[in-house]
Each structure stands twice: as structure tokens, then as C-alpha cells.
Scaffold this active site. Sequence first.
Site, PDB file in Angstrom:
ATOM      1  N   SER A 117      -1.204  24.650   9.898  1.00 24.08           N
ATOM      2  CA  SER A 117      -1.870  23.356   9.785  1.00 24.08           C
ATOM      3  C   SER A 117      -2.158  23.007   8.337  1.00 24.08           C
ATOM      4  O   SER A 117      -2.510  23.874   7.524  1.00 24.08           O
ATOM      5  CB  SER A 117      -3.187  23.386  10.562  1.00 24.08           C
ATOM      6  OG  SER A 117      -3.946  22.229  10.315  1.00 24.08           O
ATOM      7  N   TYR A 141     -11.736  26.434  12.659  1.00 17.48           N
ATOM      8  CA  TYR A 141     -10.363  26.212  13.126  1.00 17.48           C
ATOM      9  C   TYR A 141      -9.380  26.367  11.975  1.00 17.48           C
ATOM     10  O   TYR A 141      -8.394  27.111  12.081  1.00 17.48           O
ATOM     11  CB  TYR A 141     -10.211  24.818  13.751  1.00 17.48           C
ATOM     12  CG  TYR A 141      -8.765  24.359  13.755  1.00 17.48           C
ATOM     13  CD1 TYR A 141      -7.835  24.980  14.589  1.00 17.48           C
ATOM     14  CD2 TYR A 141      -8.312  23.365  12.887  1.00 17.48           C
ATOM     15  CE1 TYR A 141      -6.492  24.603  14.571  1.00 17.48           C
ATOM     16  CE2 TYR A 141      -6.981  22.983  12.871  1.00 17.48           C
ATOM     17  CZ  TYR A 141      -6.079  23.600  13.703  1.00 17.48           C
ATOM     18  OH  TYR A 141      -4.762  23.230  13.668  1.00 17.48           O
ATOM     19  N   LYS A 145      -6.199  29.411  11.057  1.00 17.32           N
ATOM     20  CA  LYS A 145      -4.812  29.219  10.636  1.00 17.32           C
ATOM     21  C   LYS A 145      -4.555  29.901   9.288  1.00 17.32           C
ATOM     22  O   LYS A 145      -3.512  30.538   9.083  1.00 17.32           O
ATOM     23  CB  LYS A 145      -4.493  27.724  10.538  1.00 17.32           C
ATOM     24  CG  LYS A 145      -4.512  26.998  11.877  1.00 17.32           C
ATOM     25  CD  LYS A 145      -3.378  27.455  12.784  1.00 17.32           C
ATOM     26  CE  LYS A 145      -3.273  26.607  14.020  1.00 17.32           C
ATOM     27  NZ  LYS A 145      -2.166  27.035  14.904  1.00 17.32           N
TER      28      LYS A 145
END
Length: 334
Positions: A117, A141, A145
Site C-alpha cells: 500500500s 494498518y 504493510k
Amino acid sequence: MKVLIAGGAGFIGSTIASCLIDSGHQPVILDNLVTGRREFAEGRPFYEGDIADRAVLDQIFADHPDISAVMHCAALIVVPESVERPIHYYRENVAKTLEFVDHLIGKGVTRFLFSSSAAIYEPGDDFSVDENSGVAALSPYGRTKQFVEQMLRDITVSTPLRVLSLRYFNPIGADPKMRTGLQVPAPSHALGKLVEAYRNGEAFGVTGVDYPTRDGSGLRDYVHVWDLAAAHVRAIEVYDSVFVGEDPRYQVINLGTGTGTTVLEFVAAFNEVVDKPVAIERAPRRPGDTAGAYTRSTRAAELLGWRAEHTVADGIRDSLAWFAERGKVLPDLH
């Protein structure tokens, strides 16, 4: 070519699977259906299970010993939820990926594509980034990643695994053939909220209007999900040629349009497409949100021969078309 897609019953994974089929390849789907939908796997080899479940993986490779690449699209992705439930996000996105990769290496897998991402980037002053830009994710989040990327890079040093991390910007749209699209009835991202506001005749909340952008709203690089899917297909077709540069086993490629669109500009584009404009309502930033970024990279064009072909308006139109058709594909959602 036969490709295992973890998370292949979700929005992006299922669209990649459709694109693979259209290109003459064979997807094999693994999904625990926490957010994915069984309907998206119909007509495709499908295994319901967790990426950390060794028994399920053993069965997949017993049934499909000719799998030649693995795409890892399985992850939890809601930023505010990651702030509220960080332990859950680190367990699902990081710890289980480690178990998954460990077992894949034991099965002889050497080609691995990771759905990463752009949320990991620390944007420059002009909000543009390339693959060499600094990383400093601002949400749990995003950090999952970032940590998985570092973990995978370390693993490639001492194993046969090669990893291509594809850093997505902001997916919009749907499969143009309307086979798949966003599976949730009320998506948490900007376009989902816009569609919801449009349907209900309500104002759209622009979360954050004090960013140092040209109009104060967040800036995103909106890329059509079908373009993302095409990039994945291209990546497996030229996989062995993308590992150039200093690291012969790990490569990063941005997948975006190269154009920054602010949220207010996105609303304006939406209003150009629909029959009744949506009003805006300014709201505070959400926990974990960032000003955003867009890619200035040409690496995808150079290594994959890929460029985004769809416009923001295309993505909006296809999203609206999908929401109009979704009840037929997912009849149990209303």
C-alpha cells in the site's frame, strides 16, 4: 499459468482472478470469507480457509502442484478499525503472513506478489512519491504493510523466494463486465461514502479540510481496479525480468495513475457523472488518516510495460454501475 490468490474472493483479489481468466491463466482461490464473498469464487477452484492454516495449504498444493506463482491479497484494510484494534490487525496481517510464507517456501514457491500500500509512504512537500521515497506509515494498518514488506525482504536474503511488492494507491471502480466489485454494502472509503450520500440524498462528509494541499482536503491517486488487475497479470507474465537493480530478489513497484486528485476535486468529478449533485459537509480528520500522496514513478511502465488506462470518471461510472448491479451478484446483501 496457474496462480494461487490469497484473498481471491475479495474486491481486488476477485478482480485480478477475472483478469487472469480473461488473459488465459488459471486462478486458484484461497479465502476465509471474513470479508470476501463466496459468490466471487464461483466457477473457480476455491478453498475456504485461513492463510495460516497449513492443512488447507497442503490440500491446495496436493490438488494443484503446478501453481507457479502466489499473489497475497488477503488483509484487513480499514484504517480507523486498525486504530481501534491494533492487536487484531497485526495478528491477521503480519503474523499470519509469516506463517503463510513459511509454508509456501516449504512447497517450493519462488514467485510471490504482495499487495502492499502507498499508505506506508512519507510524502514529499508536493505529495508525490516514488519507490525510493521514505516510509513512515501513520496508522496500524499502514504499519502492518510496512512491517510485512521488511519481513519479506529479509526472508528473500536466505531463501529461494523472490518477492514483488506492488504498492497500491487508491482503488476505485469495478470489473467492467460486472462480475465483481466492492462486496460491502457501505464501504468506508471516499467513493463508497459518496455513493451512499448520493443514494440517500445526504451531504458527503469531507474528513479533513486543513491539510497543506491546494484546497485543504486530502489528496489521493485514484486508480481503477481493472488497471490494478491488469498490472498483476502483466507482473506474473514478466516476473523473472523485473528483478533489476541493487536487490536481485526483492522489487517494489508503485501502481497508480501518476495524478493527484484532492477529495474536493473527486467530489466535483462525481457530481459531473451523476444526475443530482452531492453537497459536501466539512468534518474533522479520522484517526490514522494522512494528507495522502500520488506516484511520480515510471517503474511500472519500465519493468511491466503497464500504465493506467482508465480515468477517475471511468472509475466512478463503473462503481455506480456495480452498485446498481450488486444485488444480482450478491443477492443476500441489501
